[in-house]
Structures are given as C-alpha cells and as structure tokens.
Write a protein that holds these residues in place. Structure first.
Motif: not given
Length: 348
Positions: A231, A224, A343-345, A226, A242, A234-238
């Motif tokens: 991206a 991914v 989660d999806y990556f 980043w 991972y 979305s880091l705060k929700r990652t």
C-alpha cells in the motif's frame, strides 16, 4: 461457463421498441430486456439524485422508487430540476415524482417519504439495484453488506462542491458481455511472409465476449491498510480524492450534515481538523491532502452533479443490462481540473 442472470423474460412491446430504438441498436435487445425487468431504489433527491433518476428513467428500467425524507429547500430548487420552485416545504421525493414520471410514462416511478434508517432489511430485497446518495458512512456500509449477501447491486455517490464520487459493488461474481473486434485467423501458407501468418483484426466485424469480474464491499474498500509495504508503494499513484472522501464522510458522521456555506468559517476549521485526524488514523502523511480543498467542497454544484450523475446512471444501466465492462470500483471527479479517474480500492 458463464451463466448470465435470467429473470422473467420481459416482452418488449412495439411502443417500447420504438421508444428505445436507439438504445436497442446500441446495446442489443437482450440487454434492453434485462433493463426492462429491473427495479431500482434511489435514495436522496438532491442534485445528484435528480440526475441519476433522469438517466435511469430515460434508459427504461421497469421501476424506480424515489426515497427521501428531506423537505424541499431553496438550495434543493437550485441544485436539482425535478422539484418545482413552488414546492418548498414539501417532501423532496413526492415533489420530484410528477416531473420524473413525465420523463418516461413506461417506467413505474414511485415516491417514498420515509427515512431510510427506519426501513427494515426486507425492504431492500425487492430491488435489483440500490443507489445511495446523501447517506452516512455507517448506513451505506450496512445496506451494502445486506444487499451483497443477496446479489443486489449497490451504488453510492455524492457531490461536495467541485468534487464528486461514485462507488459500486456488483458482487463476488458479476457477469457481462463486451463487444470486441473479431480476430481473423491467418490464412497464409508456409512459404508466405511473416505478415501473412499473423492474426489480424477485422474492423468491420465484431464478436461478443463473456467476462466475469469481482467486487468487494464498501467496508473493505474504505478499510485499506496503508501500513503495508504494498500500500505504501502505491501511495504515489493513489488519487487524493480517496482520502478527501474519508474526510467528507467523517464530517457528515460528526455533524449529521455536509459542509454548509452559511457556517463557512466554522466548517472550514472543522474540515482542517478532521483532515489531520483522518490521515493520522489512516497512517498516511497530512501532506497527501493539501488544505486547498476546503474552499471548494461546499454545496452541490449542478455541473458536477451532471457529470457524476451521468457516470453513476451509466454504471447502473451497464450493471443491470450486463453489457460492457463496469467501473471497478470508484470513480472520482474533480471539477477544478475538469477530469475524473477510475481506481480500485479493496483487498488484492
């Protein structure tokens, strides 16, 4: 129109119908037939591999091949339940065979003591699903790319101390059916109130809905970008799990093994350095992954193996039977919190 995968239609005998009665009631005869027609390769007979083997054998696949070149160690006896304590020094797959087969005589269980790295591409094509545990990142990427081109489902998983994960790639187009409560059309007349005109759900009646979902390769999931704005947002929700996975896979690549309690001090320092290097290479802040994880990622913990192995086995069964929505595409478990996340990556 969705075409479900059709292979030879395996016949369920009376004995099998009795053995799998509960499962047939749960997910239906067609799903059990698809499961009974499937052959699975399981790589790695550590604590996690033993849990997955148990779950697949009890579910009733047609055949399961246990592939592992490692020897039974004292830690193997503590981490998994398929090898007798008297089997130290023997091949781990062969030592696990007898107890595995005894779980369900209707399943063809075989052992293979070869190294997976030495297997030719054609070897993997005889299976409907391949489950990889204890493998290097490069090997998992290679097998995943090979199998995804041939519509063979791929699963990866590992347990590191209190942490565990699973990844699945079911292909560009995975078809499945899902049971939904039936929606009853309104029967009210024009002069009835608004409630009579609304569609209602009948809790006593269900219907089967066909669905399709798309997966990406492991290589895409681990690469991914980043640095993109999407991206970054979305880091705060990652899940930090991972990034922890990246660190642990890099450790395995560099050292050819996982963190070892026998070299705790040395490995702890190396994990700290790898964390900094990995997060820098991914262009994310080192603050994302607190170094507290270092003390909790040594050895395979049996309770964590049981949880992750239960989820991993469940996902293989769901994928092969084409019944119920699959996890897309990572499941992470944190034993310190006692919880997991899906989660999806990957692309999009």
């Amino acid at each position: 129109m969705i075409d479900m995968i059709e292979k030879e239609d395996p016949v369920i005998s009376e004995e099998e119908a009795a053995q799998y009665d509960r499962q047939i009631r749960l997910w239906g005869l067609d799903a059990q037939k698809r499961l009974r027609g499937s052959r699975v390769l399981l790589v790695g007979l550590g604590g996690l591999g033993a849990e997955v083997a148990k779950n697949l054998i009890l579910a009733g696949v047609k055949g399961l091949t246990l592939l592992d070149h490692e020897q039974v160690s004292e830690e193997s006896c503590r981490a998994q339940f398929l090898v007798p304590v008297t089997a130290q020094g023997q091949n781990r797959a062969q030592a696990s065979l007898e107890r595995a087969q005894n779980l369900n005589p209707m399943v063809e269980v075989q052992s293979d003591p070869d190294k997976i790295e030495e297997k030719p591409d054609d070897f993997f094509l005889q299976f409907d699903a391949v489950c990889l545990t204890g493998c290097s990142r490069d090997l998992m990427v290679r097998v995943d790319q090979l199998c995804s081109q041939r519509n063979i489902k791929v699963f990866c998983g590992d347990v590191y101390g209190y942490y565990g994960y699973m990844f699945s790639n079911l292909g560009q187009e995975h078809n499945y059916v899902e049971e939904k409560l039936k929606v009853v059309k309104p029967t009210g007349h024009a002069n009835d109130g608004p409630e009579a005109k609304k569609a209602k759900v009948d809790p006593n009646e269900t219907t089967m809905v066909k669905k399709t979902v798309s997966f990406c390769t492991l290589k895409e999931a681990l690469e991914v970008d980043w640095t993109s704005e999407k991206a970054k947002a979305s880091l705060k929700r990652t899940p930090v799990d991972y990034f922890l996975l990246h660190v642990l896979l890099k450790f395995r690549t560099d050292k050819g093994r996982d963190p070892d309690p026998q070299s705790f001090a040395e490995d702890s320092e190396l994990l700290r350095q790898i964390r900094d290097d990995v997060l820098e290479a991914l262009a994310v802040s080192s603050d994302l992954l607190n170094e507290d994880f270092i003390s909790f990622c040594f050895s395979e913990m049996s309770p964590v193996c049981a949880v992750v192995g239960g989820v991993l086995g469940q996902e293989v069964v769901k994928a092969l039977s084409q019944r119920d929505a699959p996890h897309r595409n990572f499941f992470f478990f944190d034993g310190r919190k006692g919880s997991g996340v899906v989660d999806y990556f990957g692309p999009n």
